[in-house]
Design an enzyme around this catalytic site. Sequence first.
Site, PDB file in Angstrom:
ATOM      1  N   LYS A 199       0.856  -1.172   0.000  1.00  0.00           N
ATOM      2  CA  LYS A 199       0.000   0.000   0.000  1.00  0.00           C
ATOM      3  C   LYS A 199       0.907   1.242   0.000  1.00  0.00           C
ATOM      4  CE  LYS A 199      -2.703   3.416   1.424  1.00  0.00           C
ATOM      5  NZ  LYS A 199      -2.194   4.778   1.303  1.00  0.00           N
ATOM      6  N   GLY A 252       5.869   5.005   8.749  1.00  0.00           N
ATOM      7  CA  GLY A 252       5.056   6.215   8.703  1.00  0.00           C
ATOM      8  C   GLY A 252       5.084   6.927  10.034  1.00  0.00           C
ATOM      9  N   SER A 253       4.101   7.757  10.265  1.00  0.00           N
ATOM     10  CA  SER A 253       4.066   8.556  11.489  1.00  0.00           C
ATOM     11  C   SER A 253       3.742   7.688  12.695  1.00  0.00           C
ATOM     12  CB  SER A 253       3.023   9.670  11.362  1.00  0.00           C
ATOM     13  OG  SER A 253       1.710   9.128  11.413  1.00  0.00           O
ATOM     14  N   THR A 254       4.140   8.168  13.863  1.00  0.00           N
ATOM     15  CA  THR A 254       3.851   7.448  15.105  1.00  0.00           C
ATOM     16  C   THR A 254       2.348   7.368  15.343  1.00  0.00           C
ATOM     17  OG1 THR A 254       5.966   8.105  16.058  1.00  0.00           O
ATOM     18  CG2 THR A 254       4.232   7.461  17.597  1.00  0.00           C
ATOM     19  N   GLU A 274       8.167   1.147  11.831  1.00  0.00           N
ATOM     20  CA  GLU A 274       9.241   2.138  11.767  1.00  0.00           C
ATOM     21  C   GLU A 274       8.558   3.492  11.700  1.00  0.00           C
ATOM     22  OE1 GLU A 274      11.343   4.954  10.876  1.00  0.00           O
ATOM     23  OE2 GLU A 274      11.342   4.182   8.824  1.00  0.00           O
TER      24      GLU A 274
END
Length: 505
Positions: A199, A252-254, A274
């Site tokens: 994705k 991606g973002s937290t 990550e």
Amino acid sequence: MMQQAVADYFARFGVPMEVVSFVDRPIGHFIDGRETVATADRIDLVEPFTRSRLTGVVNGTAADVDMAVASARGALAGPWGKMSALDRQKLILRLAAAMETDADVLAHLEAIGVGKAISDARLIDVPGSIANLEYFAGWTSKLDGRTTNAVALPGESFTYTIKEPVGVVAAIVPWNFPLQILSWKLAAALACGCTVVCKPSELTPLSAMRLAHLASKVGFPDGVINVVNGYGHVIGQALASHRGIDKLSFTGSTRVGTSVGKTALETMKRLTLELGGKSPVIVTGKADLDIAASAILVGIFMNSGQVCDAGSRVYADASIHEELLARLRTGAEDMPIGAGLDPNSKITPLVSSAHRSSVLQHIDAAHAEGAVLVTGEGSGGGGREDGILQPTIFDQCSEKMGIFREEIFGPVLGVSRVNTLDDAVERANSSIYGLAAAIYSDSVDETIALSRRLKAGNIYINAHGLVDPTMPFGGLGASGFGKDMGPEQLDGFLSTKSVYVQLNR
């Protein structure tokens, strides 16, 4: 189709017709060995420099995820799952070779999609992606189990382990390095014998689609590599909750990673996250300031600051603080600014207007909280029409300020003076993040001692942002867990089966 401003931009920089023809069309999914469009609903792709429509990408649904997963499971049970390790290796190497032949197209797709400097795409993104495939191709024939002697069983026995592919992998890839980060996940998964449903970000799907086409062209069985396009809250969550997915690898973002991770754990998937970073940089009184300033500027301004391990908060020893700051200012002001397709540009547009606005809000907050502007964007700045923000440096920053706490993901550097190394380490370790840290010093003893004290998954000494396929990449705390790259990554795509054979019964 693409707007005239994009066509003029392409003509200005001589974009190859093969690139133009690939992007100037509706972009679908890649499922079961072919590009397919299951719905007329489209998401507009906007070219970052012109801020004009490039093309449309299919807005996928959970039903599209179902089709991709079914295809991946079919390939796993079929030709791919039955293929020998050396034949898998040959296919991965063929894909790497095809990418090398296609390198100029791939570099253009990265520059067009992300807005990044094409010089970086040519020198870093594409070669790094190829190298990762070449490295992991060699692991396909080396994923052995082990035999052992039981130490507590009665009688005689023969015990051994088998390494098997974990199954179908969902790879959720961000927009800042779409090709390179996809290669991190794809190479290891393929080497282990898994199949993949990727994705990509809805902002940057082009290089993933191109790679999928290349894989089919070089002979990968249908269903081994699938790409499903659409919004993350739909496609990402559908992959995370899908019972046909055995492993989720997310970058991606937290905030988003936490949500996706919680969903994945509901079906007990293997999980690698990550996530974000707020990487500290310590410059000691024993540093070579020419090396330090040059590397710090690369570490924060590469890809216009849109890098998860960017060295965004500098702790400079009081003895060198002013001299370092002067060099950083000069270097930042000398950076070439311009279009991503301009081979001379280093600071290029941010990926989208929405992201640019977010970075500007962080800059305004830094001004309001008392950070001192050294160079770059003033409060209420960002008046350019091309999506670019100037390299921005603030001094006199502290952990009370957002600029030292929050991931900005843009060309913004904060600097602070420290009097002792103990103070620098304490402040560096105060962040919730733990992805990376950098140390600048000509003292070997000093760098080794500091590297042991800093809480981060990646430590850079007299450099920043180094990446190699042999070295694992991943963080601690709010930066996630699990590793991409290196032999350490392989266990995330393998399951271990223990076999006991009782003898002489």
